[in-house]
Write an enzyme that holds these catalytic residues in place. Structure first.
Site, PDB file in Angstrom:
ATOM      1  N   SER A 361      42.746 -78.369  53.423  1.00 39.66           N
ATOM      2  CA  SER A 361      42.637 -79.092  54.687  1.00 39.66           C
ATOM      3  C   SER A 361      43.542 -80.314  54.573  1.00 39.66           C
ATOM      4  O   SER A 361      43.227 -81.255  53.847  1.00 39.66           O
ATOM      5  CB  SER A 361      41.194 -79.506  54.963  1.00 39.66           C
ATOM      6  OG  SER A 361      41.100 -80.242  56.168  1.00 39.66           O
ATOM      7  N   ARG A 362      44.675 -80.286  55.284  1.00 36.74           N
ATOM      8  CA  ARG A 362      45.715 -81.279  55.049  1.00 36.74           C
ATOM      9  C   ARG A 362      45.382 -82.650  55.622  1.00 36.74           C
ATOM     10  O   ARG A 362      45.828 -83.667  55.097  1.00 36.74           O
ATOM     11  CB  ARG A 362      47.051 -80.780  55.616  1.00 36.74           C
ATOM     12  CG  ARG A 362      47.522 -79.475  54.982  1.00 36.74           C
ATOM     13  CD  ARG A 362      48.890 -79.064  55.475  1.00 36.74           C
ATOM     14  NE  ARG A 362      49.266 -77.773  54.915  1.00 36.74           N
ATOM     15  CZ  ARG A 362      49.053 -76.608  55.505  1.00 36.74           C
ATOM     16  NH1 ARG A 362      48.473 -76.585  56.695  1.00 36.74           N
ATOM     17  NH2 ARG A 362      49.412 -75.485  54.941  1.00 36.74           N
ATOM     18  N   ILE A 363      44.655 -82.688  56.717  1.00 43.78           N
ATOM     19  CA  ILE A 363      44.386 -83.979  57.358  1.00 43.78           C
ATOM     20  C   ILE A 363      42.893 -84.271  57.493  1.00 43.78           C
ATOM     21  O   ILE A 363      42.523 -85.365  57.902  1.00 43.78           O
ATOM     22  CB  ILE A 363      45.046 -84.051  58.748  1.00 43.78           C
ATOM     23  CG1 ILE A 363      44.433 -83.007  59.693  1.00 43.78           C
ATOM     24  CG2 ILE A 363      46.541 -83.869  58.650  1.00 43.78           C
ATOM     25  CD1 ILE A 363      44.952 -83.110  61.111  1.00 43.78           C
TER      26      ILE A 363
END
Length: 495
Positions: A361-363
């Protein structure tokens, strides 16, 4: 009543202005596989809605110098070559508003649940423009799914686009349904889009939502496998338009696309029937932009534009775990992270079968609560070390006592990350077992006792006044008290 009718007639006569009216009419050349070829209508544009002489409707999908390619949206029984056709309006839109909550509709807004036509005061274009960058805000609020792995190790923020990817039958839709069910008390309105699914799958999805009380705050958009290809193509656009309306009015929304792999295959079929040049894996060259335009509309708006959000959970299937296929890689590059499910974990009984090593989950971490982030960071490191250490045991390597203890601790953690189907949990319950594990209070428990520990902690949180804003010392005291009930006497292996 007769007087009112006369008054209306007088007003119509007074407002009538005679003049030349030019109406374009085209003619059907051929029809087949949901595609209609039309000649005439020189003013027609892409996405225009056309009406045929028998009442059928279609949407302009392809333009050339000699003919127009139209995909059918509604078909009556008498449509054939030679039928006349005319333009109705410029763009396809759908009725939106609170009247759609709890309803099951098709992509044109017609009811499929046996109820009356929803009375919607507003219309929203299906293929609208995404919000400009100046209207957007950073993702800074969490969207809790109720899933232990996702909420702790793969957090999702409101306004994020998180892909769910994996082979068929591994629980992709179950994760999405769990998330929708968990929004019951979170103030999030949901839209669930079913694209090209079997009728049995549609019925099962509706039954799950109804049994868990989730249908009252959810709109279900259905374009089943037997629906016209044009309707299946419009299904995700319709679901996005419904959620977008609420988002622009300051509400938090969640939209699930189940699934975009089917949508891509359908678009490929329509494009090949319209004789467009094929690209990689026979998909048309613009398939990337179709999904990018759709998912780019999911965002979080700033306070000047209402402060609403639309979180997207697109689902895509893989074949034998091939994550590098064309459509999955396209969607991975568009979205803000992926939840990857594998057959190996599912067969081993680890459910949900989320591969933490290949999921990201990048952000979402920007929106995660600081206390959860602090505890979960240690959890992920422990779990990755455990997986590496467990690999040595498969080759018969001898381990030191310290490593044996670490291995046992990792197996307890793996059991903690398992979760029953359709039983989402509050974030406070996640925090309780995170604390217990990181404090080492669960090291002496056997694997079979972990489920009882989770149940006790969940009940303790439900009956407690504690929230994540309370001091950690209070949490530690309460968690220790709750564990005494399952940790005393014969319940612990060390007793």
């Amino acid at each position: 009543m007769r007087i009112n009718r006369l008054v209306d007639q007088q007003r119509w006569v007074q407002g009538y202005h005679p003049g030349l009216r030019v109406i374009e009419r085209g003619e059907v050349i051929s029809i087949g596989d949901g595609i209609v070829w039309v000649r005439g209508l020189p003013s027609a544009a892409l996405a225009d809605i056309l009406e045929f002489s028998d009442g059928s409707r279609g949407m302009v999908f392809d333009l050339s110098t000699e003919r127009i390619g139209v995909v059918l949206l509604q078909r009556r029984g008498q449509l054939g070559a030679g039928s006349s056709v005319s333009r109705v309006r410029h763009h396809c839109s759908i009725g939106v508003g609170d009247a759609l909550l709890g309803r099951v509709i098709d992509p044109l807004g017609d009811p499929l649940d046996g109820g009356p036509l929803p009375h919607c005061e507003f219309q929203q274009p299906l293929d609208g423009l995404s919000a400009p960058i100046t209207a957007r805000e950073f993702v800074n609020q969490p969207l809790y799914t109720g899933n232990r792995i996702i909420d702790t190790l793969l957090p999702i923020g409101r306004g994020q686009r998180q892909l769910i990817i994996g082979d068929e039958g591994l629980g992709r839709s179950s994760i999405a349904l769990d998330t929708v069910i968990h929004q019951r008390h979170q103030g999030v309105r949901c839209v669930y889009v079913l694209i090209g699914q079997k009728r049995s799958t549609v019925a099962n999805t509706l039954d799950i939502l109804r049994r868990h009380g989730a249908l009252e705050y959810t709109t279900v958009v259905v374009a089943a496998a037997r629906a016209l290809p044009g309707l299946q193509y419009l299904a995700p656009l319709a679901g996005c338009a419904i959620a977008e309306f609420w988002m622009r009015r300051g509400m938090d929304t969640l939209v699930v696309y189940d699934d975009l792999g089917t949508h891509a295959r359908l678009y490929r079929e329509l494009s090949l029937l319209l004789r467009r040049p094929p690209g990689r894996e026979a998909y048309p060259g613009d398939i990337f932009s179709i999904h990018a335009r759709l998912l780019e509309r999911s965002t979080r708006l700033n306070s000047a534009h209402g402060g609403g959000s639309m979180t997207a959970l697109p689902i895509v299937g893989t074949l034998q775990g091939e994550i590098a296929a064309y459509i999955p890689t396209n969607l991975i590059s568009i979205t803000d992270g992926q939840i990857y499910l594998t057959q190996e974990l599912f067969s081993a009984g680890f459910k949900p079968a989320i591969d933490i090593t290949r999921s990201v989950s990048r952000i979402g971490g920007k929106a995660q609560h600081e206390k959860i982030k602090q505890q979960a960071g240690r959890i992920k490191l422990d779990y990755l070390q455990f997986l590496e250490l467990e690999g040595f045991t498969h080759i018969g390597a001898r381990l030191e006592p310290a490593m044996e203890k670490q291995l046992k601790r990792g197996r307890v953690l793996r059991e903690l990350l398992k979760q029953p189907l359709f039983k989402p949990q509050l974030i406070a319950a996640h925090f309780s077992w995170l604390l217990a594990y990181n404090q080492g209070w669960l090291d002496d428990y056997e694997i079979k006792q972990v489920e009882g520990v989770i149940d006790r902690l969940t009940r303790g949180v439900a009956g407690s006044r504690l929230t994540l804003d309370h001091p950690q010392e209070e949490w530690l005291h309460e968690v220790e008290v709750w564990l005494r009930e399952v940790g005393s006497g014969e319940h612990r292996s060390g007793a």
